[in-house]
Design a protein around this motif. Structure first.
Motif, PDB file in Angstrom:
ATOM      1  N   VAL A 148      78.934  54.438  22.347  1.00  0.00           N
ATOM      2  CA  VAL A 148      79.566  53.063  22.697  1.00  0.00           C
ATOM      3  C   VAL A 148      81.118  52.555  22.019  1.00  0.00           C
ATOM      4  CG1 VAL A 148      79.353  50.506  21.831  1.00  0.00           C
ATOM      5  CG2 VAL A 148      77.314  51.889  22.618  1.00  0.00           C
ATOM      6  N   ALA A 149      81.215  53.783  20.129  1.00  0.00           N
ATOM      7  CA  ALA A 149      82.415  53.242  20.294  1.00  0.00           C
ATOM      8  C   ALA A 149      83.374  53.982  20.537  1.00  0.00           C
ATOM      9  CB  ALA A 149      82.471  53.908  18.158  1.00  0.00           C
ATOM     10  N   SER A 150      83.751  54.898  21.235  1.00  0.00           N
ATOM     11  CA  SER A 150      84.221  55.707  22.246  1.00  0.00           C
ATOM     12  C   SER A 150      84.765  54.623  23.389  1.00  0.00           C
ATOM     13  CB  SER A 150      84.362  57.323  22.561  1.00  0.00           C
ATOM     14  OG  SER A 150      84.980  57.510  23.357  1.00  0.00           O
ATOM     15  N   GLY A 151      83.465  54.304  24.022  1.00  0.00           N
ATOM     16  CA  GLY A 151      84.111  52.541  25.010  1.00  0.00           C
ATOM     17  C   GLY A 151      84.531  51.510  24.253  1.00  0.00           C
ATOM     18  N   LEU A 152      84.568  51.554  23.382  1.00  0.00           N
ATOM     19  CA  LEU A 152      85.118  49.846  23.018  1.00  0.00           C
ATOM     20  C   LEU A 152      86.012  50.403  22.644  1.00  0.00           C
ATOM     21  CD1 LEU A 152      84.998  47.278  21.484  1.00  0.00           C
ATOM     22  CD2 LEU A 152      84.573  47.871  19.570  1.00  0.00           C
ATOM     23  N   LEU A 153      86.844  51.986  22.144  1.00  0.00           N
ATOM     24  CA  LEU A 153      88.187  51.723  22.177  1.00  0.00           C
ATOM     25  C   LEU A 153      89.200  51.806  22.560  1.00  0.00           C
ATOM     26  CD1 LEU A 153      90.359  52.382  19.854  1.00  0.00           C
ATOM     27  CD2 LEU A 153      89.490  54.748  19.644  1.00  0.00           C
ATOM     28  N   THR A 154      88.306  52.899  24.192  1.00  0.00           N
ATOM     29  CA  THR A 154      88.852  53.255  25.845  1.00  0.00           C
ATOM     30  C   THR A 154      89.386  51.101  26.381  1.00  0.00           C
ATOM     31  OG1 THR A 154      88.135  54.963  25.635  1.00  0.00           O
ATOM     32  CG2 THR A 154      88.834  54.008  27.700  1.00  0.00           C
ATOM     33  N   SER A 155      88.702  50.552  26.089  1.00  0.00           N
ATOM     34  CA  SER A 155      88.298  49.050  26.189  1.00  0.00           C
ATOM     35  C   SER A 155      89.680  49.004  25.207  1.00  0.00           C
ATOM     36  CB  SER A 155      87.157  48.536  26.484  1.00  0.00           C
ATOM     37  OG  SER A 155      86.455  49.043  26.823  1.00  0.00           O
ATOM     38  N   ALA A 156      90.018  48.719  24.773  1.00  0.00           N
ATOM     39  CA  ALA A 156      90.533  47.969  23.579  1.00  0.00           C
ATOM     40  C   ALA A 156      92.222  48.178  24.345  1.00  0.00           C
ATOM     41  CB  ALA A 156      90.480  48.406  22.413  1.00  0.00           C
ATOM     42  N   VAL A 157      92.471  49.925  24.367  1.00  0.00           N
ATOM     43  CA  VAL A 157      93.660  50.376  24.678  1.00  0.00           C
ATOM     44  C   VAL A 157      93.866  50.069  26.348  1.00  0.00           C
ATOM     45  CG1 VAL A 157      94.527  52.270  24.884  1.00  0.00           C
ATOM     46  CG2 VAL A 157      92.543  52.096  23.542  1.00  0.00           C
ATOM     47  N   VAL A 158      92.492  49.737  27.343  1.00  0.00           N
ATOM     48  CA  VAL A 158      93.012  49.419  28.616  1.00  0.00           C
ATOM     49  C   VAL A 158      93.127  47.677  28.207  1.00  0.00           C
ATOM     50  CG1 VAL A 158      92.192  49.170  30.451  1.00  0.00           C
ATOM     51  CG2 VAL A 158      91.913  51.212  29.853  1.00  0.00           C
ATOM     52  N   ALA A 159      92.970  47.041  28.196  1.00  0.00           N
ATOM     53  CA  ALA A 159      93.381  45.974  27.799  1.00  0.00           C
ATOM     54  C   ALA A 159      94.666  45.443  27.920  1.00  0.00           C
ATOM     55  CB  ALA A 159      92.629  45.552  26.992  1.00  0.00           C
ATOM     56  N   LEU A 160      95.246  46.402  26.371  1.00  0.00           N
ATOM     57  CA  LEU A 160      96.859  46.170  25.877  1.00  0.00           C
ATOM     58  C   LEU A 160      96.929  46.423  26.257  1.00  0.00           C
ATOM     59  CD1 LEU A 160      95.982  46.829  22.503  1.00  0.00           C
ATOM     60  CD2 LEU A 160      96.868  44.840  22.486  1.00  0.00           C
ATOM     61  N   LEU A 161      97.332  47.634  27.500  1.00  0.00           N
ATOM     62  CA  LEU A 161      98.340  48.574  28.345  1.00  0.00           C
ATOM     63  C   LEU A 161      98.369  47.642  29.860  1.00  0.00           C
ATOM     64  CD1 LEU A 161      98.015  51.902  26.570  1.00  0.00           C
ATOM     65  CD2 LEU A 161      99.869  50.326  26.442  1.00  0.00           C
ATOM     66  N   PHE A 162      96.876  47.762  30.206  1.00  0.00           N
ATOM     67  CA  PHE A 162      97.193  47.551  31.226  1.00  0.00           C
ATOM     68  C   PHE A 162      96.592  45.891  32.281  1.00  0.00           C
ATOM     69  CE2 PHE A 162      96.269  51.616  30.712  1.00  0.00           C
ATOM     70  CZ  PHE A 162      97.500  51.921  31.388  1.00  0.00           C
ATOM     71  N   TRP A 163      95.861  45.406  30.834  1.00  0.00           N
ATOM     72  CA  TRP A 163      95.157  44.250  31.489  1.00  0.00           C
ATOM     73  C   TRP A 163      96.039  42.712  32.286  1.00  0.00           C
ATOM     74  CZ3 TRP A 163      90.057  42.815  30.887  1.00  0.00           C
ATOM     75  CH2 TRP A 163      89.660  41.879  31.583  1.00  0.00           C
ATOM     76  N   PRO A 164      95.966  41.662  33.151  1.00  0.00           N
ATOM     77  CA  PRO A 164      96.697  41.353  33.856  1.00  0.00           C
ATOM     78  C   PRO A 164      97.083  40.281  33.124  1.00  0.00           C
ATOM     79  CG  PRO A 164      94.795  41.833  35.276  1.00  0.00           C
ATOM     80  CD  PRO A 164      94.813  42.514  33.817  1.00  0.00           C
TER      81      PRO A 164
END
Length: 215
Positions: A148-164
Motif C-alpha cells: 500500500v505504501a508503494s502504491g501511495l507513493l507512486t500515486s502521489a508522484v503520478v498526481a504531481l507529474l501527470f494530473w490534468p
C-alpha cells in the motif's frame, strides 16, 4: 461489558505498528521544520514541505491495519469493523496532535491557509487508511502495508507529474485555482471515507466459505 471493551482496546493497542507510525510522524515533522531554515525561499517552499510532511506521515499510516494475527482474530465474536474502528479511533488523536505540531513548525508568516491545508492533510491521511482497508478486504495478506505504501507513493508522484491541469489539486496559495482545487479535495476526502467504510466490512462470501469449512 465495559471490562470486555477495555480488554479489547488493550489487545488492539498491542498490535498497532507504533514504531512505524511514530517514525513516519517524526520524519514528517523534520520535513515541516525545514521551512524555518529555508531563508528567502521559505515563502514558496513552506507549502510543498508541509505536503511532503503529510505524505511522510501517510506512508506510516498505511501500516495501521497490518496484523500478524489477522487470521486468528477473524474467528473472534468482535466483528472486523469494530476492530478496525478501534485502531482508527486510537490513532486519530495522535494524528491531530501531530498535525498541530507540523503547522506550528512553519513560521506564521509562511503558513498556508490553515483550513485549506488541513483539508488536504485529512484527505491524504484518509486515503492512506482507506488504501490499507482495501488491501485487507481484497487480500489475505497479514502485512499489506509495504504494498500500500508503494502504491501511495507512486500515486502521489503520478498526481504531481501527470494530473490534468484542469483538475489540479496541488496548486500554490496565490494561484487563482486555489479555491476550486480545495472543492476537489472535499470530494477526495468523501471518496476516501466512503471507500474505507465499505472496505472494513467482512466479505459475505468469505464468511460463508468459513462456515462451510467449519461444517
Amino acid at each position: 461489558m465495559p471490562r470486555l471493551s477495555g480488554e479489547l482496546i488493550v489487545a488492539v493497542c498491542r498490535t498497532l505498528p507504533l514504531g512505524l507510525v511514530g517514525a513516519a510522524g517524526a520524519t514528517g515533522l523534520l520535513i515541516a521544520g525545514l521551512s524555518r531554515a529555508t531563508g528567502e525561499a521559505g515563502e514558496w517552499l513552506a507549502l510543498p514541505l508541509l505536503r511532503a510532511a503529510v505524505l511522510a506521515f501517510a506512508m506510516g499510516l498505511v501500516f495501521l491495519l497490518d496484523d500478524p494475527a489477522r487470521h486468528t482474530t477473524a474467528t473472534v465474536p468482535t466483528p472486523r469493523p469494530v476492530r478496525i474502528g478501534i485502531r482508527v479511533a486510537l490513532v486519530v488523536p495522535a494524528a491531530a496532535a501531530w498535525w498541530t505540531v507540523a503547522l506550528l513548525l512553519v513560521p506564521g508568516e509562511l503558513r498556508p491557509p490553515v483550513g485549506d491545508i488541513t483539508l488536504e492533510a485529512g484527505a491524504a491521511l484518509a486515503l492512506a487508511v482507506a488504501g490499507a482497508a482495501a488491501a485487507v478486504r481484497f487480500s489475505e495478506a497479514v502485512r499489506p502495508g509495504p504494498r500500500v505504501a508503494s502504491g501511495l507513493l507512486t500515486s502521489a508522484v503520478v498526481a504531481l507529474l501527470f494530473w490534468p491541469e484542469r483538475w489540479a489539486l496541488f496548486v500554490p496559495v496565490r494561484d487563482g485555482r486555489w479555491g476550486v482545487a480545495h472543492e476537489r479535495w472535499v470530494v477526495v476526502l468523501g471518496v476516501a471515507v466512503l471507500v474505507g467504510g465499505v472496505c472494513v466490512v467482512e466479505p459475505l462470501r468469505r464468511r460463508a466459505w468459513g462456515v462451510g469449512r467449519g461444517r
